[in-house]
Every structure is written in C-alpha cells, then in structure tokens.
Design a protein around this motif. Structure first.
Motif, PDB file in Angstrom:
ATOM      1  N   LEU A  15       0.870  -1.178   0.000  1.00  0.00           N
ATOM      2  CA  LEU A  15       0.000   0.000   0.000  1.00  0.00           C
ATOM      3  C   LEU A  15       0.902   1.221   0.000  1.00  0.00           C
ATOM      4  N   ALA A  74      -9.352  -0.042  -0.577  1.00  0.00           N
ATOM      5  CA  ALA A  74      -7.961  -0.475  -0.470  1.00  0.00           C
ATOM      6  C   ALA A  74      -7.882  -1.855   0.184  1.00  0.00           C
ATOM      7  N   VAL A  84      -1.902  -1.260  -4.096  1.00  0.00           N
ATOM      8  CA  VAL A  84      -2.766  -0.081  -4.108  1.00  0.00           C
ATOM      9  C   VAL A  84      -1.932   1.189  -3.979  1.00  0.00           C
ATOM     10  N   ALA A  86      -2.790   5.070  -3.184  1.00  0.00           N
ATOM     11  CA  ALA A  86      -3.797   6.032  -2.753  1.00  0.00           C
ATOM     12  C   ALA A  86      -3.243   7.441  -2.923  1.00  0.00           C
TER      13      ALA A  86
END
Length: 189
Positions: A15, A74, A84, A86
């Motif tokens: 992430l 997510a 992911v 963001a």
C-alpha cells in the motif's frame, strides 16, 4: 518455461499512500508512478466528487465519507493480492493512522509518501492555473490551500519535493523506496 519466456514478476503487494496539500503534484507523480508500476489507483478527489454527485449528502459535505470509502476499497484490493496507490491530502494524524491500520489489517507493507512543493510561488502558480481532471470538481483557491487543516507529520515517511524533481524523478525515487520496503518485508526483517 525459459527465462526469456517467463511471465513478468507480479507487482509488489504494498500500500503506497501519497499525501500532501492540494496542488503540490500528487496526481502528476501518481501518473508517473503508475506508468512504471501497475497498481489499483484510488484518488480521493474522484471518490469525493462521486459522493457529491450522488445527491445523498447534506449540502455536499463529504466529511470523512471519501476516506472511509477509500480505506474499504484499499482493503478489498489488497486482500485480492493487488497493490494499491492512494492519492489524497492525508492531512491529519487520524487519516494517516487509518491507512496504517489498513496495511496492518491486510498484512502488507506500507510506504507513506509526503509530496511537497518547497517553492511557494510555484505551488501557488500550480494551484491557480491547474485544470481539474475530475469532472465537476472545483479547484481550491490559493487561500483555501493556505488555510487547509494539515498537521505536521510525526511519523517516518518518504518526502518528495516536486519543486526540485520532475514527476518522473519522483516516481523513480518512490519505486526505489517501494523495492526496499517490499524486499525487507519479504525477507522477514
């Protein structure tokens, strides 16, 4: 299967959260990063504008709804084995901690990136001249950016200064940090 015909390695499961004030270049850096590293792209501006256009919000006030939707999306993508990226202001300790919780809950590494523009005149120029890519989204004024509730980061993060590097250079720097973070996690260190 020979090395020449082997399938490419899957993208690193991680992430990555790009945060920073409006107009610093987060989305431009995100596009440069996505050109080199395929990931699910979650842009808070897009989510929030869709919520506004839904007509269910009182006076168009999005509040925490955009971030809450992004955290849920997510989680879903990470559980499915997809990395992911963001793209959000990520202005407060509570939003930053929520992203950390998503990473902990899904047991994936997290790379937090604060995108800044250290040249105030350039930052202002970008804010005042940028074309909005999200249909219907109104660009903030320079005054609104200056008054934005944005807390100092108290946690470790990668800082990328778009006044000193191009989007491509910033993407390369983030990719290098991403490789380091996933290598450390893979090795169990």
């Amino acid at each position: 299967m020979s090395a020449a015909t082997a399938a490419p390695a899957p993208p690193a499961l991680i992430l990555v959260v790009l945060g920073g004030l409006p107009g610093v270049g987060k989305s431009t850096v995100a596009r440069a990063l996505l050109a080199r590293w395929p990931a699910v792209y979650l842009r808070i501006d897009t989510i929030e504008q869709a919520l506004r256009e839904s007509g269910v919000l009182i006076a168009g006030a999005v509040g925490a709804a955009g971030y809450m939707a992004a955290y849920a999306l997510a989680r879903t993508q990470l559980v499915q084995g997809l990395p992911v990226l963001a793209d959000c202001v990520n202005p407060l300790p509570v939003t930053r901690e929520a992203w950390r919780t998503v990473a902990r809950d899904t047991r994936v590494p997290l790379l937090e990136v604060e995108v800044i523009c250290s040249n105030a005149a350039e930052h202002r120029r970008r804010v005042e001249t940028r074309a909005m890519e999200v249909p219907g989204l109104l660009a903030p004024t320079w005054q609104a950016v200056l008054q934005h509730d944005y807390a100092h980061w108290g946690q470790e993060r990668l800082v990328v200064d778009t006044a000193r590097s191009s989007a491509a250079e910033a993407a390369r720097h983030i990719l290098s940090a991403l490789r380091e973070r996933t290598a450390i996690t893979t090795q169990g260190i």
